[in-house]
Design a protein around this motif. Structure first.
Motif, short mmCIF file in Angstrom:
data_model
loop_
_atom_site.label_atom_id
_atom_site.label_comp_id
_atom_site.label_asym_id
_atom_site.label_seq_id
_atom_site.Cartn_x
_atom_site.Cartn_y
_atom_site.Cartn_z
N ALA A 317 0.83 -1.21 0.00
CA ALA A 317 0.00 0.00 0.00
C ALA A 317 0.86 1.26 0.00
N LYS A 318 1.93 1.23 0.78
CA LYS A 318 2.84 2.38 0.85
C LYS A 318 3.41 2.68 -0.53
N LYS A 319 3.86 1.65 -1.23
CA LYS A 319 4.47 1.81 -2.56
C LYS A 319 3.44 2.30 -3.57
N GLU A 320 2.26 1.66 -3.61
CA GLU A 320 1.25 1.99 -4.62
C GLU A 320 0.66 3.38 -4.36
N TYR A 321 0.54 3.75 -3.11
CA TYR A 321 0.03 5.08 -2.78
C TYR A 321 1.01 6.16 -3.23
N GLN A 322 2.29 5.93 -2.99
CA GLN A 322 3.30 6.90 -3.39
C GLN A 322 3.32 7.10 -4.91
N GLU A 323 2.98 6.04 -5.64
CA GLU A 323 2.98 6.11 -7.10
C GLU A 323 1.74 6.80 -7.67
N ASP A 324 0.65 6.85 -6.87
CA ASP A 324 -0.61 7.41 -7.38
C ASP A 324 -1.38 8.11 -6.27
N MET A 325 -0.73 8.99 -5.54
CA MET A 325 -1.35 9.65 -4.40
C MET A 325 -2.60 10.44 -4.79
#
Length: 369
Positions: A317-325
């Motif tokens: 979640a941390k990675k995917e959120y950073q990519e598409d905040m």
């Protein structure tokens, strides 16, 4: 139409859970032309709820209250309260239909908590309440599917949020790492906090840098449980911050990014809708009853109730959120705006109540022949 909502839940924490749902629903229904809605508390006073539509119903006043108000339909919110039984008998005497909205208490996991007492109570005390109710109301399809009780007349009426909250929150400030948070009661078992804290311990042992804030209320034992588990972390920055309300809550949700809710069971958690209203996607377990909905609309992540899987999902979640905040922010707000406005839900509920009344009258007519 006169609508009577009935609860036996105390109002010590009126700004969350079922009390918050009832206040919003009743107030919105009273804005509808031709509708008068009230809520009676069978357990405690109503001063804390701060609403002109709430009444305290004292023992022995059931008949006089029902006779005076004359509801067309009544809704019992939650279920396992002995005080419901007497009032349901009074409603039957006055030929007033009633339905049950269990708010998660009919689910398999919820029934396992004190299952023997509940089984005996269902077969004895609560059997007439179930049998004579015109139908059930569930807050989402997952809660319906998980329910151990089925009935011919069932509808799904979700909880809601206010449009002004959705519109006034602003885009998240860009930061190197998202802030995760838990918001709710510190019920260690019910909310799966034991698994969540174990997951954070795993992340710390993996030297994963994660920031998590805990907001909530609980007993001294529950608060100490959380504090003891987070105090030794080196890489995970976890903080127990206690309860937050009003402006403090608004500020916290504006600053935060991803909500964590690893419950064993829920009805329809209002905290999820609150989080989405602020543009915060959510990481949840199947027990929350919203996991598939969040995943399907790309506004959250689903994990099983397992410490290792929760830890892995937090990293993803941390990675995917950073990519598409910004995408998560916009999708979250649009989803609640399109599906969960209290004004629309109140109107829809009134239509479904009217259908229950018609069903009740048709059944009485058939039985009279």
């Amino acid at each position: 139409m006169k609508i009577l909502h009935i609860t036996a839940i105390g109002f010590l924490k009126p700004k969350s859970g079922v009390p918050a749902v009832l206040k919003a629903l009743v107030e919105e229904q009273n804005k509808i032309q031709g509708v008068e809605a009230r809520c009676v508390s069978l357990r405690s006073g109503v001063d804390e709820i701060d609403s002109i539509y709430f009444d305290e119903l004292l023992e022995g006043d059931e008949r006089s209250y029902i006779s005076k108000f004359g509801p067309d339909i009544a809704i019992f919110h939650s279920f396992f309260y002995v005080k419901f039984i007497k009032l349901s008998r009074v409603l039957c005497e006055y030929n007033i239909p009633f339905v049950v909205e269990p708010h998660g208490s009919f689910g398999h996991m919820a029934m396992q908590k004190g299952w023997l007492k509940k089984k005996i109570a269902i077969l004895t005390l609560f059997r007439p309440l179930l049998k004579k109710s015109t139908g059930y109301i569930y807050t989402n399809s997952a809660e319906l599917e998980d329910s151990i009780f089925k009935k011919k007349n069932i509808v799904v009426i979700p909880n809601g949020v206010y449009e002004n909250i959705i519109n006034k929150s602003s885009i998240k400030s860009d930061r190197e790492s998202p802030i995760f948070y838990y918001l709710g009661r510190y019920d260690i078992h019910h909310k799966g906090l034991d698994y969540l804290l174990s997951a954070l311990s795993i992340l710390d042992s993996r030297k994963q840098e994660v920031c998590v804030n805990f907001y909530g209320i609980g007993s001294d034992e529950e608060i100490n449980y959380i504090r003891e588990h987070i105090k030794g972390f080196m890489y995970v920055k976890a903080f127990e911050k206690g309860p937050i309300y009003d402006k403090e809550k608004e500020n916290a949700l504006e600053e935060a990014n991803i909500m964590l809710l690893t419950s064993r069971f829920e009805g329809s958690p209002i905290a999820i809708l609150d989080s989405l209203s602020y543009g915060n996607p959510c990481l949840v377990t199947p027990g929350t009853n919203v996991a598939d909905e969040l995943v399907n609309h790309k506004i959250g992540w689903k994990t099983q109730l397992n410490a290792n899987q929760i830890a892995d999902t937090i990293i993803r979640a941390k990675k995917e959120y950073q990519e598409d905040m910004e995408g998560y922010y916009q999708r979250s707000k649009v989803h609640v705006l399109d599906n969960y406005l209290w004004s629309n839900i109140a109107k829809y509920a009134v239509l479904e109540y009217d259908n229950f009344i018609k069903i009740y009258k048709d059944e009485r007519r058939r039985n009279s022949y």
